[in-house]
Write an enzyme that holds these catalytic residues in place. Structure first.
Site, mmCIF file in Angstrom:
data_model
loop_
_atom_site.group_PDB
_atom_site.id
_atom_site.type_symbol
_atom_site.label_atom_id
_atom_site.label_comp_id
_atom_site.label_asym_id
_atom_site.label_seq_id
_atom_site.Cartn_x
_atom_site.Cartn_y
_atom_site.Cartn_z
ATOM 1 C CE1 TYR A 180 -42.402 11.342 -26.777
ATOM 2 C CE2 TYR A 180 -41.117 12.655 -25.483
ATOM 3 C CZ TYR A 180 -41.372 11.708 -26.627
ATOM 4 O OH TYR A 180 -40.439 11.765 -27.721
ATOM 5 C CB THR A 214 -36.756 11.228 -26.273
ATOM 6 O OG1 THR A 214 -36.546 12.344 -25.689
ATOM 7 C CG2 THR A 214 -37.924 10.386 -25.421
ATOM 8 C CG ASP A 215 -32.944 14.213 -24.583
ATOM 9 O OD1 ASP A 215 -34.548 14.458 -24.726
ATOM 10 O OD2 ASP A 215 -32.251 15.283 -24.710
ATOM 11 C CD GLU A 216 -38.809 15.185 -23.715
ATOM 12 O OE1 GLU A 216 -39.931 14.949 -22.986
ATOM 13 O OE2 GLU A 216 -38.877 15.967 -25.200
ATOM 14 C CE LYS A 234 -40.065 7.590 -27.825
ATOM 15 N NZ LYS A 234 -40.192 6.851 -29.145
ATOM 16 C CB ILE A 285 -47.009 0.234 -34.620
ATOM 17 C CG1 ILE A 285 -47.196 1.457 -33.498
ATOM 18 C CG2 ILE A 285 -46.098 0.932 -35.721
ATOM 19 C CD1 ILE A 285 -46.036 1.827 -32.621
ATOM 20 C CB ALA A 334 -44.038 7.549 -18.141
#
Ligand SMILES: NC(=O)c1ccc[n+]([C@@H]2O[C@H](COP(=O)([O-])OP(=O)(O)OC[C@H]3O[C@@H](n4cnc5c(N)ncnc54)[C@H](O)[C@@H]3O)[C@@H](O)[C@H]2O)c1
Length: 308
Positions: A140, A116-118, A144, A53, A142
């Protein structure tokens, strides 16, 4: 919806989503990292494009003509992001921007960015709604959050119809055995020890991958431009409670559980309020007990998939 491009569609969730689209023409674009596996797409009617991508030239050829683009392509494992963050920033942030730009230039009518909820960090009590600030605590999360923010910016700046979904921890068949459920199940089926981080008190909200995919589809159909939608799970459990359920499902005892030093910066708890998506008609359908039982059975019956 007639032509759908699923990026990252050879991975765990993307392949389930592609499989659920039995009524439309599907293109899957995937880089086939360690987490991508073409066997995940067996029996799914689709055209496959092997690619990245981050490759604007390739996207300029592949994206035009699609009515919906759903972006699952990501580096997705927190522990790997702690060991090396660069690839996470490249794919999850820059890759998302490159894809959005290609969608803008091709005039794609609808884009869904899967997140994600993260991105919110950690919450001790209560639940986040979509207006909560993003406060990521791992590379990860950050990366996202970066992808989500650029998606919002494309909606505002260019008036693009892009919606963002944020979901809790997924489980189900064909999840790469680095995440806790398939890691523990595959080790327990072999009679090997499993590593439990810290005091085992970290809380996660579990959702079956099919429910997640149904939520994404609803957002693709009814989500508003620039808006975030939560897709919450059906079972909030500590990792210790989850371990107990997995031991029981695999017929093993606590003597196979090894307590290991906690993950750096380990988020204590995630919890999403998904009233906004429920107002559009969403309901998670699969009870955790049933979903977990079926998932364990799938790993037991498909050893070829993970034991290579
Ligand atoms: N697994 C979960 O519990 C969970 C929860 C919430 C959100 N998400 C999000 O859902 C999405 C899918 O997660 P998953 O668990 O299926 O991940 P996964 O790691 O199983 O699959 C990711 C897929 O993306 C592909 N990919 C990686 N980099 C690429 C690139 N540069 N170009 C094209 N393809 C690339 C990989 O080959 C793989 O097929 C991710 O965006 C993740 O952040 C996952």
């Amino acid at each position: 919806m007639t032509r759908v491009l699923v990026t990252g569609g050879a991975g765990f969730i993307g392949s389930h989503f592609a499989r659920s689209l039995n009524d439309v023409y599907v293109t899957v674009l995937d880089k086939l990292t360690y987490a991508g596996d073409l066997t995940n797409l067996q029996g799914v009617r689709h055209e496959f494009v092997h690619g990245d991508i981050c490759d604007a030239g390739l996207l300029a050829r592949v994206v035009p003509g699609h009515d919906l683009v759903v972006n699952f392509a990501a580096e997705s494992h927190v522990d790997r992001s702690i060991a090396g963050a660069a690839e996470f920033m490249r794919t999850n942030a820059l890759g998302t921007q490159t894809l959005l730009q290609a969608c803008l230039e091709a005039g794609v009518p609808k884009v869904v960015q899967v997140s994600t909820d993260e991105v919110y960090g950690s919450i001790d009590i209560g639940s986040w709604d979509e207006s909560a600030p993003v406060r990521p605590r791992s590379p990860y999360a950050a990366s996202k959050a970066g992808g989500d923010l650029i998606a919002r910016a494309y909606a505002v700046t260019y008036g693009m119809d892009v919606s963002i979904t944020r979901c809790g921890n997924n489980y189900g068949p064909r999840q790469y055995p680095e995440k806790i459920i398939p890691l523990f199940v595959t080790r327990l089926l072999r009679g090997e020890k499993v590593p439990l981080y810290g005091d085992g008190g970290n809380v996660r909200d579990w959702i079956h991958v099919s429910d997640h995919c149904a939520g994404i589809r609803l957002v693709a159909e009814k989500g508003a431009p620039g808006e975030v939608y939560h897709i919450a799970g059906t079972a909030e459990l500590t990792n210790r409670e989850l371990t107990g359920r997995l031991l029981e499902a695999c017929g093993r005892d606590w003597d196979l559980v090894e307590q290991v030093p906690d993950r750096k910066g380990h988020d204590r708890r995630y919890s999403l309020d998904d009233s906004k998506l429920r107002a559009l008609g969403y309901r998670a359908e699969i009870p955790f007990e049933q979903g977990l039982k079926d998932t364990v059975r799938w790993y037991a019956q498909n050893r070829d998939w993970w034991d290579r």
